[in-house]
Scaffold this active site. Structure first.
Site, PDB file in Angstrom:
ATOM      1  CG  MET A  21      -2.045  -0.963   1.150  1.00  0.00           C
ATOM      2  SD  MET A  21      -3.284  -0.545  -0.120  1.00  0.00           S
ATOM      3  CE  MET A  21      -4.224   0.745   0.721  1.00  0.00           C
ATOM      4  CB  CYS A  22       1.212   3.971  -1.997  1.00  0.00           C
ATOM      5  SG  CYS A  22       1.953   2.656  -2.976  1.00  0.00           S
ATOM      6  CD  GLU A  23      -0.062   6.681   4.418  1.00  0.00           C
ATOM      7  OE1 GLU A  23      -0.704   7.748   4.528  1.00  0.00           O
ATOM      8  OE2 GLU A  23      -0.020   5.823   5.301  1.00  0.00           O
TER       9      GLU A  23
ATOM     10  CB  ILE B 157       5.206   8.058   0.461  1.00  0.00           C
ATOM     11  CG1 ILE B 157       4.045   7.906   1.440  1.00  0.00           C
ATOM     12  CG2 ILE B 157       5.829   9.435   0.594  1.00  0.00           C
ATOM     13  CD1 ILE B 157       4.481   8.110   2.874  1.00  0.00           C
TER      14      ILE B 157
ATOM     15  CG  ASN C 105      -3.559   3.657  -1.693  1.00  0.00           C
ATOM     16  OD1 ASN C 105      -4.091   2.563  -1.847  1.00  0.00           O
ATOM     17  ND2 ASN C 105      -3.356   4.168  -0.508  1.00  0.00           N
TER      18      ASN C 105
END
Lengths: 257, 257
Positions: free
Chosen positions: A1-3, A78, A108
């Site tokens: 997962m990303c933000e 990110i 994401n």
């Protein structure tokens, strides 16, 4: 997962405070060590900073934190790599020119088995995210060879996002520098700050800001993030399938796919 | 007039030294106060730094000078505005994706009455330079919808540049991250550094570097600039109409339009 991190404002606003919070999650308070990027619009111009290194250790990230770039639309990201190795070409946000405007996109989630069209726009890197972005722009271009209003465009955006969502997780931010489109497949939160402004305290860093002293009474600033960035304000959570279109800090239309 | 800077190398090399010289011309030793930009390739990835402010005063330029980004191909530019106001969108270098690669372009000169095609790529800003870049890519795309080798491509690049040159001054640098194409309409110089490396002294700043201590015996690094950047080395001047194609520091082919 990303933000993800997004901003839409009615006056050029710096995002140093929110960006500082987000950056902590890149390797310090979060596991997102595989690069980060942020795009700032200045009018139709797009200023893109990216680094395949962890944001909490990145020299470029430190510059961006020190350097109060003022913008009306921002898209940041990110990354914790799922698909594609850790390198510049796989680092969000991605950008392409369409209709003489810079479009910018961050995602994401993860998509399985996307067979993106490559008629017009083609991925440079190996991520499912960039493939989805190119596919989406190819759909837009096929539907509308010439520029149309975002209201005309919206059904194509929503239908595209709904189709990607069937392949996995698809939370995204997309902008052409004027509007900011957001789609939530699993997780996204937003907050709109306007007068009377108050103080805000970051969750991820020991940093507090009093927006009162940094704003004028007419400022409207919306911040969108995967998870709320502050712990003393009321963020709204998107519902799964919910999309929102922002312009100059205001949500101008929304719906559910 | 503007100033161009290009680099092609066979190993990732930093351009801090040459960039430092170029930046002085942006408002200190030269009149190019209207912005600057530089693109660094990392593999197929393109890292672009741009600032509409004078390079000698720019915070981002200071970061780039401090931060030794290593790259095999670099395209830089400082601007003295002729056409188009001073803003991010009019700041070189410009970039577009074609065939799944990032293409990057910077131009020195002025074109009168360019009627660029906008079939595929369209300018975001108002410069003749970006219009020429879009027109050039549209010609490439029309000639070759699918990727071809640079040797196949070359006649289209040369013919396009020759046609723009008829409209004014057209010195340019163009790259897809692999090769670096350079076209001289009036003024361009190049130098190839290889073992045995020696010291170099910048013309525009009190800075000397001993490349011997920064290189290995197999390094080959070519730097291209509007005017020679050092005063103790032998630069070669391009002839008007001359073009050169560089790859990994070597000139792989050249000719005259």
């Amino acid at each position: 997962m990303c933000e993800l991190l997004g901003m839409s404002a009615n006056v050029p606003t710096d995002i140093v405070f929110s960006f500082t919070g987000l950056m902590q999650r890149g390797g310090r308070t979060g596991p997102h060590r595989d690069g980060w990027g942020i795009g700032f619009y200045e009018g139709r111009g797009l200023r893109l900073f990216q680094d395949p290194r962890a944001s909490s250790e990145s020299e470029v990230a430190q510059l961006v934190q020190r350097y109060p770039i003022k913008s009306e639309v921002v898209i940041g990201h990110i990354r914790q790599a799922n698909v594609g190795k850790v390198c510049l070409v796989n680092t969000h946000p991605f950008s392409r020119e369409l209709w003489g405007r810079n479009w910018c996109f961050a995602h994401n989630g993860q998509l399985a088995g996307l067979e993106g069209s490559t008629t017009f726009y083609r991925p440079v890197g190996e991520t499912d995210s960039e493939a989805a972005f190119c596919d989406l722009l190819n759909r837009v271009r096929r539907a509308f060879p010439e520029p149309v209003s975002v209201e005309m465009l919206l059904p194509v955006l929503v239908a595209s996002c709904a189709s990607y969502r069937k392949l996995g997780v698809f939370n995204c931010l997309l902008s052409d520098g004027d509007w900011l489109f957001s789609f939530c497949s699993t997780k996204l939160a937003h907050i709109t700050r306007r007068a009377p402004f108050g103080p805000a305290q970051l969750k991820d860093a020991d940093l507090k800001v009093d927006f009162q002293s940094e704003t004028t009474p007419n400022d409207v600033v919306t911040v969108i993030a995967t998870e709320p960035l502050t712990d003393n304000e009321q963020w709204s959570l998107y519902q799964p399938g919910e999309w929102r279109l922002w312009r100059r800090g205001e949500c101008i239309t929304h719906g559910k796919a």
